[in-house]
Design a protein around this motif. Structure first.
Motif, PDB file in Angstrom:
ATOM      1  N   SER A  73       0.831  -1.205   0.000  1.00  0.00           N
ATOM      2  CA  SER A  73       0.000   0.000   0.000  1.00  0.00           C
ATOM      3  C   SER A  73       0.862   1.250   0.000  1.00  0.00           C
ATOM      4  O   SER A  73       0.530   2.248  -0.661  1.00  0.00           O
ATOM      5  CB  SER A  73      -0.929  -0.004   1.215  1.00  0.00           C
ATOM      6  OG  SER A  73      -1.835  -1.083   1.166  1.00  0.00           O
ATOM      7  N   LEU A  77       0.690   4.001  -2.886  1.00  0.00           N
ATOM      8  CA  LEU A  77       0.218   5.344  -2.572  1.00  0.00           C
ATOM      9  C   LEU A  77       1.289   6.399  -2.810  1.00  0.00           C
ATOM     10  O   LEU A  77       0.997   7.468  -3.360  1.00  0.00           O
ATOM     11  CB  LEU A  77      -0.239   5.389  -1.111  1.00  0.00           C
ATOM     12  CG  LEU A  77      -0.946   6.665  -0.636  1.00  0.00           C
ATOM     13  CD1 LEU A  77      -2.267   6.833  -1.356  1.00  0.00           C
ATOM     14  CD2 LEU A  77      -1.175   6.605   0.869  1.00  0.00           C
ATOM     15  N   ASP A  85      -0.429  -1.975  -5.970  1.00  0.00           N
ATOM     16  CA  ASP A  85      -1.850  -2.034  -5.625  1.00  0.00           C
ATOM     17  C   ASP A  85      -2.402  -3.429  -5.848  1.00  0.00           C
ATOM     18  O   ASP A  85      -3.185  -3.932  -5.035  1.00  0.00           O
ATOM     19  CB  ASP A  85      -2.634  -1.012  -6.450  1.00  0.00           C
ATOM     20  CG  ASP A  85      -4.124  -1.075  -6.175  1.00  0.00           C
ATOM     21  OD1 ASP A  85      -4.519  -0.907  -5.001  1.00  0.00           O
ATOM     22  OD2 ASP A  85      -4.905  -1.322  -7.116  1.00  0.00           O
ATOM     23  N   ALA A  88      -1.225  -5.578  -2.938  1.00  0.00           N
ATOM     24  CA  ALA A  88      -1.971  -5.306  -1.710  1.00  0.00           C
ATOM     25  C   ALA A  88      -3.355  -5.929  -1.776  1.00  0.00           C
ATOM     26  O   ALA A  88      -3.814  -6.563  -0.810  1.00  0.00           O
ATOM     27  CB  ALA A  88      -2.074  -3.801  -1.488  1.00  0.00           C
ATOM     28  N   ARG A  89      -4.015  -5.752  -2.898  1.00  0.00           N
ATOM     29  CA  ARG A  89      -5.366  -6.308  -3.057  1.00  0.00           C
ATOM     30  C   ARG A  89      -5.346  -7.829  -2.967  1.00  0.00           C
ATOM     31  O   ARG A  89      -6.215  -8.437  -2.345  1.00  0.00           O
ATOM     32  CB  ARG A  89      -5.953  -5.869  -4.385  1.00  0.00           C
ATOM     33  CG  ARG A  89      -7.386  -6.303  -4.602  1.00  0.00           C
ATOM     34  CD  ARG A  89      -7.970  -5.677  -5.863  1.00  0.00           C
ATOM     35  NE  ARG A  89      -9.397  -5.921  -5.968  1.00  0.00           N
ATOM     36  CZ  ARG A  89     -10.176  -5.355  -6.875  1.00  0.00           C
ATOM     37  NH1 ARG A  89      -9.660  -4.510  -7.753  1.00  0.00           N
ATOM     38  NH2 ARG A  89     -11.469  -5.615  -6.905  1.00  0.00           N
ATOM     39  N   TYR A 137     -10.487  -3.209   4.789  1.00  0.00           N
ATOM     40  CA  TYR A 137      -9.761  -2.980   3.533  1.00  0.00           C
ATOM     41  C   TYR A 137     -10.563  -3.518   2.356  1.00  0.00           C
ATOM     42  O   TYR A 137     -10.753  -2.829   1.350  1.00  0.00           O
ATOM     43  CB  TYR A 137      -8.393  -3.657   3.605  1.00  0.00           C
ATOM     44  CG  TYR A 137      -7.552  -3.466   2.358  1.00  0.00           C
ATOM     45  CD1 TYR A 137      -6.674  -2.397   2.243  1.00  0.00           C
ATOM     46  CD2 TYR A 137      -7.641  -4.359   1.294  1.00  0.00           C
ATOM     47  CE1 TYR A 137      -5.902  -2.225   1.111  1.00  0.00           C
ATOM     48  CE2 TYR A 137      -6.880  -4.195   0.147  1.00  0.00           C
ATOM     49  CZ  TYR A 137      -6.012  -3.123   0.064  1.00  0.00           C
ATOM     50  OH  TYR A 137      -5.265  -2.949  -1.082  1.00  0.00           O
ATOM     51  N   ARG A 141     -12.635  -1.264  -0.639  1.00  0.00           N
ATOM     52  CA  ARG A 141     -12.385  -1.424  -2.072  1.00  0.00           C
ATOM     53  C   ARG A 141     -13.680  -1.737  -2.821  1.00  0.00           C
ATOM     54  O   ARG A 141     -13.875  -1.299  -3.956  1.00  0.00           O
ATOM     55  CB  ARG A 141     -11.362  -2.523  -2.326  1.00  0.00           C
ATOM     56  CG  ARG A 141      -9.969  -2.208  -1.835  1.00  0.00           C
ATOM     57  CD  ARG A 141      -8.945  -3.057  -2.558  1.00  0.00           C
ATOM     58  NE  ARG A 141      -8.807  -2.599  -3.937  1.00  0.00           N
ATOM     59  CZ  ARG A 141      -7.668  -2.170  -4.469  1.00  0.00           C
ATOM     60  NH1 ARG A 141      -6.569  -2.136  -3.744  1.00  0.00           N
ATOM     61  NH2 ARG A 141      -7.606  -1.791  -5.731  1.00  0.00           N
ATOM     62  N   ALA A 155      -5.435   2.003   0.343  1.00  0.00           N
ATOM     63  CA  ALA A 155      -4.012   2.089   0.680  1.00  0.00           C
ATOM     64  C   ALA A 155      -3.802   2.878   1.963  1.00  0.00           C
ATOM     65  O   ALA A 155      -2.961   2.519   2.799  1.00  0.00           O
ATOM     66  CB  ALA A 155      -3.242   2.729  -0.470  1.00  0.00           C
ATOM     67  N   GLY A 158      -4.764   0.652   4.720  1.00  0.00           N
ATOM     68  CA  GLY A 158      -3.728  -0.360   4.890  1.00  0.00           C
ATOM     69  C   GLY A 158      -2.544   0.162   5.675  1.00  0.00           C
ATOM     70  O   GLY A 158      -1.988  -0.542   6.525  1.00  0.00           O
TER      71      GLY A 158
END
Length: 239
Positions: A73, A77, A85, A88-89, A137, A141, A155, A158
């Motif tokens: 994140s 960011l 990204d 992270a997802r 989180y 999203r 982010a 996170g």
């Protein structure tokens, strides 16, 4: 790491690696399960001690996966890392699953040992907060239609959640808690007997390999999804 930020290079590198990770995870899980069931019972806990071989790796991976999510994140960011990204997802769902497994097995272990399924202990509460960060989180999203805005907002969340990781780790040292202190990674070495240490280490390695396999597969899937969305958008513009 920055070289793999290119999606094409990442796909070429992880293509042959991912099946091997799945294979390593399967072998380690099989070995870990066998060692866990053939280990002797504890002189105090009896066969209940076998829950440790599921609970401890799940709790450890829950925190480590969130660290990966938070670092990804940060790069997404601050540095606009192309795949950060997606990484992270992809980490959110398996991380939530590991944390949920830690909470469930912790309750199953705590009931015969402590005489209760749950207490608002510092360690238990901080792990529950960690699980809620994972859910928050994923929910954030899903709640925002614009993917760019959703990624940016998630982010930030996170990064905020990283504050909880030291609390999870050091809660048993900072406060008087019902949860036992660290017995694996501590000053002076592990306090576990070898008959319990080796099954535990094998299961931890299996969980780590499994997460890496799931994570890379999910990132690759996310790359393909974004490519398809981009092609659809281009086709719609041309139409």
């Amino acid at each position: 790491m920055f070289g793999l930020a290119n999606p094409e290079r990442f796909m070429r590198f992880t293509g042959p690696l991912t099946p091997w990770l799945w294979g390593v995870a399967a072998v380690l899980l099989a070995a870990g399960i066998w060692l866990s069931f053939t280990a002797p019972g504890d002189y105090q806990q009896g066969d209940t001690v076998r829950i440790m071989f599921v609970h401890v790796p799940a709790a450890s991976l829950g925190t480590m996966v969130y660290a990966a999510l938070g670092i990804s994140s940060f790069f997404a960011l601050v540095f606009r890392h192309p795949l950060a990204d997606a990484a992270a997802r992809a980490a959110a769902l398996p991380g939530a699953a590991f944390t949920a497994l830690a909470l469930i097995t912790g309750s199953l272990w705590g009931q015969p040992m402590w005489g209760t399924w749950w207490v608002w202990d510092a360690r238990l509460t901080s792990v529950l907060v960690l699980f809620l960060f994972y859910l928050g989180y994923m929910a954030l999203r899903s709640a925002i239609d614009d993917e760019t805005k959703a990624a940016r907002a998630a982010a930030v969340l996170g990064l905020v959640g990283l504050i909880n990781l030291p609390i999870v780790k050091f809660s048993v040292d900072w406060w008087n808690t019902l949860h036992q202190p660290a017995s694996l990674l501590r000053a002076g070495g592990s306090s576990l007997a070898p008959v319990f240490l080796w099954p535990l280490l094998t299961m931890m390695a299996a969980y780590a390999a499994l997460f890496l396999a799931v994570w890379l597969t999910a990132i690759r899937t996310e790359i393909v999804r974004r490519r398809v969305m981009s092609l659809r958008a281009r086709a719609a513009l041309e139409a």
